[in-house]
Structure formats: C-alpha cells, structure tokens
Design an enzyme around this catalytic site. Structure first.
Site, short mmCIF file in Angstrom:
data_model
loop_
_atom_site.label_atom_id
_atom_site.label_comp_id
_atom_site.label_asym_id
_atom_site.label_seq_id
_atom_site.Cartn_x
_atom_site.Cartn_y
_atom_site.Cartn_z
N GLU A 92 -8.59 2.95 12.16
CA GLU A 92 -7.69 2.84 13.03
C GLU A 92 -7.38 3.85 14.12
O GLU A 92 -8.19 4.91 14.21
CB GLU A 92 -6.19 2.28 12.17
N ASP A 106 -9.71 2.36 5.82
CA ASP A 106 -8.71 2.54 7.12
C ASP A 106 -9.19 3.04 8.28
O ASP A 106 -9.44 4.27 8.06
CB ASP A 106 -7.59 3.23 6.31
N ASP A 161 0.88 -1.28 -0.02
CA ASP A 161 0.02 0.16 -0.12
C ASP A 161 0.82 1.16 0.12
O ASP A 161 2.02 1.15 0.43
CB ASP A 161 -0.79 0.06 1.08
#
Length: 279
Positions: free
Chosen positions: A169, A167, A78
């Site tokens: 987090e 994403d 990524d």
C-alpha cells in the site's frame, strides 16, 4: 523480539552550499517515478511503525458503517506493535474468529509483540496468520519474502494457521509508489509471491486498496487468479475491486472498531475460513 534499526551516520558542519545541495536532493528524491502525485503529504514516521491500512483513511476517506449484505461473513482483526499486549479473550467473546498479526517490515524490523499477539490469538481459539509490510524501495521482493518466512510468516497445515499476507500500500516513509514504475512494482510483487510460494507451498494473501493498486501497479490483473484479495476500504461497501479479482476474500472495513481498531470481514462462513487455513 528485538527491533532492528540501522545506524546513523555522523554529520559534519553544513556549509551554505551543502544546505542547498541537501535541499535539492530532498526535492528530487521525494518524487519517485510517478511524478508529483507520488510525493508524501505528511510527516514521515519512524521506520518499522507502518501498520496495515495506515494510509487508507488519508487517501480514500472514511464513509459510513458497512451495510448488511445478508451474506454470511466472519469477523476478524489485525494487530501490530501499536496494540501492545492484546486482550484476545475479549475479542473472542465479541465474535472475532480470526486475526492477522504484523510480523515484519522490509528486512529490518520484527514486531516485538509478535509472540503475545500471534500465540495469544491462537490460544483464545482463533485462526491466525502473519502479515508483512512491504517496502519495495529497500530490498527485493524475494529477500523480503525470505525475511518474512524466517521471522514468523510461515505456514503449517494445522487448520489454525492462515497463509501469510503481503501488505502492499502507500509508502508512509516517502513516495507513494516507492519510486517504482507500474511494471517495476508488479515485478517486485511477483518476486515476493513466487518466493513465498516456494518456501511455504501457499499463495500469500494480498492486502491492498484499489486506488493504490491502480496508481502504483497500473491496475495489474496479474495476481487475481491465484492470490486471495484482502481489500481495504472504510465505507459502506468494499467498492470496485482491483483488476483480476472478481471477489474479495477479506475486507478491512474500519480502523476504529472495538478493542484493537482494525476490523475486517472474511467473505464466507467459518468453515470457509477453515478451508483457507487448510489450503
């Protein structure tokens, strides 16, 4: 693509009382709803600079190299603006077959290197997709899903495009859980997932770490039966998975791999990766 930044308000001179009130507001504002454990522990980076897994090593540590599981897996990477123009042919020649590229963050940032990274990985032969760094404290989940789709995070049935990845987090800019309760966080994720599905016809991949998921969603099992899991853990194995998922689809196992740093393994052979791209 331009980087969108908010303006800065002009400030007048501070009085002693103003300094005291500002300090008090900073202390109160940093705690969120999850208490002292939710407070940031390091310097706050500029908005837009967040990357996939930037909090994993600090919160979960770094262990040894992944063990040989004898299962067939497919290497991927990524990237974000931190990687600049990526040497995609180099990665392809070392066995990297797929890539996720940061497209957006919140509703205020687009990766200026997105065209080179997204199209470059495709031109090198890879199956690629885009990811969105969530900031649940700035705007709602549906609004961020729309922004993501409108700025490169869509999906097409061309056999070479992966569904977009969320994403979700640790918050690099403040309280780890973005000031949300577990129920509030689950609701925010659900709004993002539902809107992404409505816009693209696909379930997004969910990227997270088990420790964050447990802390900030109460270890919710709400998405395990529908959304592919991309687990983050820099150790010899992926460890325990979040509730609801019996297996992971992808595993980000290091942030110090060759060429770009972040390397992952797709949990299957190349034809299964193609199947995920095809929906």
């Amino acid at each position: 693509m331009p980087v969108h930044r908010s303006g800065t308000a002009r400030r007048g001179p501070l009085t002693a009382a103003g300094i005291l009130l500002s300090s008090l507001a900073l202390v109160l504002g940093s705690t969120g709803t999850s208490g002292a454990a939710d407070t940031p522990s390091r310097d706050i980076p500029p908005r837009g600079s967040a990357t996939l897994g930037m909090g994993v090593a600090a919160h979960d540590g770094v262990g040894g190299l992944p063990r040989d599981t004898r299962a067939v897996q497919t290497e991927g990477v990524d990237t974000s603006s931190h990687n600049g123009n990526v040497a995609w042919p180099t990665l392809w020649n070392t066995g990297v077959k797929w890539a996720y590229v940061k497209s957006t963050e919140g509703t205020y940032y687009n990766n200026p290197y997105f065209p080179q990274q997204y199209n470059g990985s495709y031109d090198a032969g890879m199956i690629r997709g885009a990811y969105h760094f969530a900031t649940p404290d700035t705007t709602g989940g549906a609004a961020q899903a729309d922004y993501f789709v409108d700025h490169g995070g869509g999906w097409s049935r061309d056999g070479r495009t992966l569904p977009g990845a969320l994403d979700i987090e640790w918050n690099p800019y403040g309280a780890a859980c973005y000031g949300k309760s577990a129920a509030g966080m689950v609701g925010w994720i659900r709004d993002f997932v539902n809107e992404y599905r409505t816009r693209t016809g696909r379930e997004p991949v969910i990227y997270t770490a088990t420790s964050w998921w447990s802390q900030c969603t109460g270890n919710s099992a709400a998405f395990g039966s529908t959304d592919p899991l991309w687990i983050a853990r820099y150790n010899t194995d992926p460890g325990a998975l979040p509730a609801g998922w019996d297996y992971y689809t992808m595993w980000q196992y290091t942030s110090s791999g060759p060429t770009v740093g972040d390397h992952s393994r797709f949990n299957g052979a190349y034809d299964r990766l193609q199947a995920l791209a095809n929906g």
